[in-house]
Design an enzyme around this catalytic site. Sequence first.
Site, mmCIF file in Angstrom:
data_model
loop_
_atom_site.group_PDB
_atom_site.id
_atom_site.type_symbol
_atom_site.label_atom_id
_atom_site.label_comp_id
_atom_site.label_asym_id
_atom_site.label_seq_id
_atom_site.Cartn_x
_atom_site.Cartn_y
_atom_site.Cartn_z
ATOM 1 N N CYS A 71 -10.750 1.992 -1.572
ATOM 2 C CA CYS A 71 -11.670 1.871 -2.707
ATOM 3 C C CYS A 71 -13.108 1.672 -2.220
ATOM 4 O O CYS A 71 -13.707 2.583 -1.654
ATOM 5 C CB CYS A 71 -11.224 0.752 -3.642
ATOM 6 S SG CYS A 71 -12.070 0.788 -5.245
ATOM 7 N N HIS A 121 -5.823 2.437 -5.079
ATOM 8 C CA HIS A 121 -5.344 1.187 -4.490
ATOM 9 C C HIS A 121 -3.873 1.307 -4.104
ATOM 10 O O HIS A 121 -3.006 1.078 -4.939
ATOM 11 C CB HIS A 121 -5.526 0.037 -5.488
ATOM 12 C CG HIS A 121 -6.961 -0.337 -5.673
ATOM 13 N ND1 HIS A 121 -7.610 -1.212 -4.847
ATOM 14 C CD2 HIS A 121 -7.881 0.092 -6.567
ATOM 15 C CE1 HIS A 121 -8.874 -1.337 -5.224
ATOM 16 N NE2 HIS A 121 -9.074 -0.547 -6.262
ATOM 17 N N GLU A 124 -2.165 -0.688 -2.470
ATOM 18 C CA GLU A 124 -1.527 -2.013 -2.593
ATOM 19 C C GLU A 124 -1.094 -2.310 -4.023
ATOM 20 O O GLU A 124 -0.369 -3.272 -4.270
ATOM 21 C CB GLU A 124 -2.473 -3.102 -2.066
ATOM 22 C CG GLU A 124 -3.630 -3.495 -2.979
ATOM 23 C CD GLU A 124 -4.824 -2.533 -2.945
ATOM 24 O OE1 GLU A 124 -4.707 -1.434 -2.353
ATOM 25 O OE2 GLU A 124 -5.869 -2.869 -3.531
#
Lengths: 215, 256
Positions: A82, A193, A195
């Site tokens: 990001c 993202h 994650e």
Amino acid sequence: MATVAVIDYGMGNIRSVSKALEHVSGDTKVIVTHEAEEVLRADRVVLPGVGALQDCVSELKRLGLDDVIRETVRNKPFMGICLGMQALLNSSAENGGTEALGIIPGEARHFAAQLKKIPGTERLKVPHMGWNQVHQAKAHPMWRGIKQDSRFYFVHSYYVAVKSDSVAGATTPYGFDFTSVIDQKNIFAVQFHPEKSQHAGLALLANFLSWDGTH
Amino acid sequence: MSLAKRIIPCLDVDDGRVVKGVQFVDILDAGDPVEVARRYDEQGADELVFLDITASSDNRGTMVHVVEEVASQVFIPLTVGGGIRELSDIRRMLNAGADKVGINTTAVNNPGFVRQAAEHFGSQCIVVAIDAKQVGENRWEIFTHGGRTPTGIDAVVWAKKMADFGAGEILLTSMDRDGTRDGYDLALTRAISEAVPVPVIASGGVGTLEHLADGVIEGKADAVLAASIFHFGHHTVQEAKDAMSARGIEMRALDV
């Protein structure tokens, strides 16, 4: 023991990134740090980040991490996430113009301004938020086990415009096709993202932990 | 368009336990927020919202622990609302693993707080929650304190102001519909969604899977939030996605 350093410069979702890496880390040790020495010693490095690019870049400089990142991207697997992707560019339109690290030629542009120029896309919502498709431009070890056009979670108001299409590792359609992955040698940087992208995201992080930085 | 519409189960958490009686078919006691979050994650939820309804500030720390636990096991976006009054509250939740925070009453009492929060942490993590009640034809007002206190503020005007102040998303709840199972207030949802440049989450009143699709198609919502239809095991998130896909809405599939 192999190590991965997650650069912690006091911004954003460091915990989410480290937890996701730990979830897939196997034998790799996950280190969250802002110490230059620890980053330089690690086998691979992740630069995460959310928020404002100006704050991100000035914090990296204050901690002396800008030069550490420049050194790291020369010789080991490096992943930007990001804001950690946008920080690699020359500049961003954020705050009327913000200088970034200048590692990848290109700039971050405001999404809404671009969408206004394209007929029929003026009403698309910004931030670009949610699960969108990532179209892999070419084969890469990082995509192992991840289907073409898999969805990842995005949340951003600026998009990356790279100078050279050859470093665009993937694109994502939102009014127009923007660069959602930068792929240059041992650098793999993503706008989304991983994650927070469930199975596909964890698979990408796991691939990073076994990637040797070559294609 | 290839950005998928999102389905967001909402969990009310009181002192570390999910309330409103969550009951999965094969789990007797599912009051554990981590257990509930994992189950929704497996079913394909696109995000989760945790609403901290703990009345006593002594127990606020419990929510931080819940978020930490969930964030280390569930890898989808998490929003936490309830009791966010200061920048330090936001910092604490983000550090615990939340991706966004929901701000409601504090935004009404001090709109500048939203601007401050967005400048500090970025718009992407600031969700302004709006509780609205109909007060006339195509006119809605915002209420605070769980819908008990009227403010006299027009909901559409307020939503635009909050987006101007840096809110990255609006979580819109119809107080008239909340708990009725009659479906979202579609006119309200559409009015707000068409007025603001940021994504809008529709909330309040879902009783059937068709209501979710209506929220997107007629309400123009970017995401749909629901609690009880999922909690009581009547429907899984996957069933909701299938129903929405059948109406032509783009949804995320669970495979990699």
